[in-house]
Design a protein around this motif. Structure first.
Motif, mmCIF file in Angstrom:
data_model
loop_
_atom_site.group_PDB
_atom_site.id
_atom_site.type_symbol
_atom_site.label_atom_id
_atom_site.label_comp_id
_atom_site.label_asym_id
_atom_site.label_seq_id
_atom_site.Cartn_x
_atom_site.Cartn_y
_atom_site.Cartn_z
ATOM 1 N N PRO A 168 0.795 -1.236 0.000
ATOM 2 C CA PRO A 168 0.000 0.000 0.000
ATOM 3 C C PRO A 168 0.822 1.278 0.000
ATOM 4 C CG PRO A 168 -0.060 -1.072 2.152
ATOM 5 C CD PRO A 168 0.574 -2.043 1.211
ATOM 6 N N PHE A 169 2.075 1.202 0.427
ATOM 7 C CA PHE A 169 2.891 2.413 0.492
ATOM 8 C C PHE A 169 3.987 2.468 -0.571
ATOM 9 C CE2 PHE A 169 1.648 1.633 5.051
ATOM 10 C CZ PHE A 169 0.601 2.554 5.034
ATOM 11 N N ASP A 170 4.086 1.411 -1.389
ATOM 12 C CA ASP A 170 5.091 1.384 -2.452
ATOM 13 C C ASP A 170 4.572 0.507 -3.586
ATOM 14 O OD1 ASP A 170 7.233 1.240 -4.142
ATOM 15 O OD2 ASP A 170 8.700 0.643 -2.610
ATOM 16 N N PRO A 171 3.938 1.106 -4.613
ATOM 17 C CA PRO A 171 3.331 0.307 -5.684
ATOM 18 C C PRO A 171 4.331 -0.488 -6.511
ATOM 19 C CG PRO A 171 3.309 2.655 -6.223
ATOM 20 C CD PRO A 171 3.735 2.543 -4.791
ATOM 21 N N ARG A 172 5.629 -0.266 -6.297
ATOM 22 C CA ARG A 172 6.642 -1.050 -7.012
ATOM 23 C C ARG A 172 6.877 -2.404 -6.350
ATOM 24 N NH1 ARG A 172 11.275 3.266 -6.382
ATOM 25 N NH2 ARG A 172 10.364 3.063 -4.273
ATOM 26 N N ARG A 173 6.321 -2.603 -5.155
ATOM 27 C CA ARG A 173 6.546 -3.828 -4.391
ATOM 28 C C ARG A 173 5.231 -4.561 -4.168
ATOM 29 N NH1 ARG A 173 8.737 -1.852 1.049
ATOM 30 N NH2 ARG A 173 8.786 -4.116 1.459
ATOM 31 N N VAL A 174 5.345 -5.853 -3.852
ATOM 32 C CA VAL A 174 4.181 -6.627 -3.432
ATOM 33 C C VAL A 174 4.504 -7.292 -2.102
ATOM 34 C CG1 VAL A 174 3.310 -7.048 -5.765
ATOM 35 C CG2 VAL A 174 4.913 -8.677 -4.733
ATOM 36 N N VAL A 175 3.477 -7.519 -1.301
ATOM 37 C CA VAL A 175 3.677 -8.185 -0.015
ATOM 38 C C VAL A 175 3.494 -9.695 -0.152
ATOM 39 C CG1 VAL A 175 2.940 -6.148 1.238
ATOM 40 C CG2 VAL A 175 1.277 -7.946 0.751
ATOM 41 N N GLY A 176 3.050 -10.130 -1.322
ATOM 42 C CA GLY A 176 2.869 -11.550 -1.562
ATOM 43 C C GLY A 176 2.214 -11.793 -2.903
ATOM 44 N N VAL A 177 1.972 -13.062 -3.192
ATOM 45 C CA VAL A 177 1.323 -13.482 -4.429
ATOM 46 C C VAL A 177 0.243 -14.485 -4.058
ATOM 47 C CG1 VAL A 177 1.616 -14.632 -6.665
ATOM 48 C CG2 VAL A 177 3.402 -13.099 -5.809
ATOM 49 N N TRP A 178 -0.902 -14.383 -4.721
ATOM 50 C CA TRP A 178 -2.015 -15.280 -4.440
ATOM 51 C C TRP A 178 -2.474 -15.916 -5.747
ATOM 52 C CZ3 TRP A 178 -5.613 -13.330 -0.031
ATOM 53 C CH2 TRP A 178 -6.255 -14.427 0.571
ATOM 54 N N GLU A 179 -2.478 -17.237 -5.797
ATOM 55 C CA GLU A 179 -2.997 -17.914 -6.981
ATOM 56 C C GLU A 179 -4.494 -18.129 -6.802
ATOM 57 O OE1 GLU A 179 -0.813 -20.899 -9.498
ATOM 58 O OE2 GLU A 179 -2.221 -22.260 -8.503
#
Length: 299
Positions: free
Chosen positions: A189-200
């Motif tokens: 939420p504070f850095d759109p270049r990053r993700v906190v995870g991936v969900w299939e």
């Protein structure tokens, strides 16, 4: 708040209800089929949008009264009864006036005034029986907690009927998948270049909400606590996976409050949320691949 990797198929992209849509099908939808999708979205908007003066909810806003109920009024508002009970009144469909007072109005003035709580007795003021939607006096109905998810479900059902096979319907990151699995990144939420995870996601829907989208002024955003009319300050982003997008959308909203995990458990919805101090929480048995896993939260 979410972005997915697409499988093979034909992608149709368009703008509607203030967001960007992408519909991916095994074969390209024809002109008449796309027009039918457009008519469905237009009908939903004409019933539930508080941003257009001719909608059902806008016609009720000034003086209240009675209007023919949209066909899915009971489905949406019955869900609000459960959401309101689970969150001790924090989720409330009459929160629309609270949003207007903070500047998130039909003209997008984004000029904030004083916060005002939504009516706590909303189930007495708003009724939806005998084919009528009734409001006892002025008030602004806002179904934003689950409305976009419901529309995603409607579009998905229509597209599958027209073009059977693998289908993805994505409305600004709220998406439903049938057929080929989709890997969805959970945007930080504070850095759109990053993700906190991936969900299939397979034959299910994933919806997300966050305080950095639809934000304005000094810390204002669209996720309000209806009991105070003020924006939520403790949760930054939420993600929920359910069998349908309406319930995923609803739980993504409920997770901003203490009762969110309970209704998620009752509705068999998996979830992840990130607090404003950077902690990541998730439901027991959550299938998301999270890059930070400090602790889970029981049901």
């Amino acid at each position: 708040m979410a972005g997915s990797s697409r499988g093979t198929g034909e992608a149709w992209r368009f703008e509607a209800i203030g967001t960007r849509w992408e519909v991916v099908t095994a074969r390209a939808l024809g002109k008449s089929e796309r027009a039918e999708v457009g008519r469905l979205i237009e009908r939903f908007d004409a019933e539930w949008s508080r941003f257009r003066p001719d909608s059902t909810v806008s016609l009720l806003a000034t003086d209240g009264g009675s209007r023919p109920a949209p066909g899915d009024a009971a489905l949406l508002l019955d869900a609000y009864v459960e959401l309101s009970a689970a969150t001790a009144g924090a989720v409330n469909p009459l929160v629309g006036e609270s949003l207007v007072r903070l500047g998130y109005d039909s003209s997008y003035s984004l000029t904030p005034g004083e916060a005002v709580a939504a009516p706590a007795d909303w189930t007495r003021r708003l009724s939806w029986d005998d084919g009528a939607l009734r409001l006892d006096g002025p008030g602004v109905i806002d179904v934003g907690a689950l409305g976009k998810g419901r529309l995603v479900d409607l579009v998905l059902d229509l597209v599958i009927a027209m073009a059977p096979g693998d289908v993805v319907v994505d409305a600004g990151g709220d998406l439903a998948v049938r057929g080929e699995p989709q890997r969805v990144g959970l945007e930080h939420p504070f850095d759109p270049r990053r993700v906190v995870g991936v969900w299939e996601v397979t034959d299910a829907a994933l919806c997300a909400s966050g305080i950095t989208r639809r934000a304005w002024g000094d810390g204002l955003h669209h996720v309000l606590d209806a009991r105070t009319g003020a924006p939520v300050r403790t949760v930054a982003a939420t993600w929920a996976v359910a069998a349908d997008a309406m319930r995923a959308d609803a739980v993504a909203t409920a997770l901003f409050f203490d009762g969110g995990p309970r209704i998620a458990f009752d509705w068999h919805v998996e979830w992840v949320r990130m607090t404003t101090d950077g902690r990541v929480e998730w439901s027991p048995g959550c299938s998301a691949e999270l890059f930070t896993r400090p602790a889970s939260v029981g049901s």
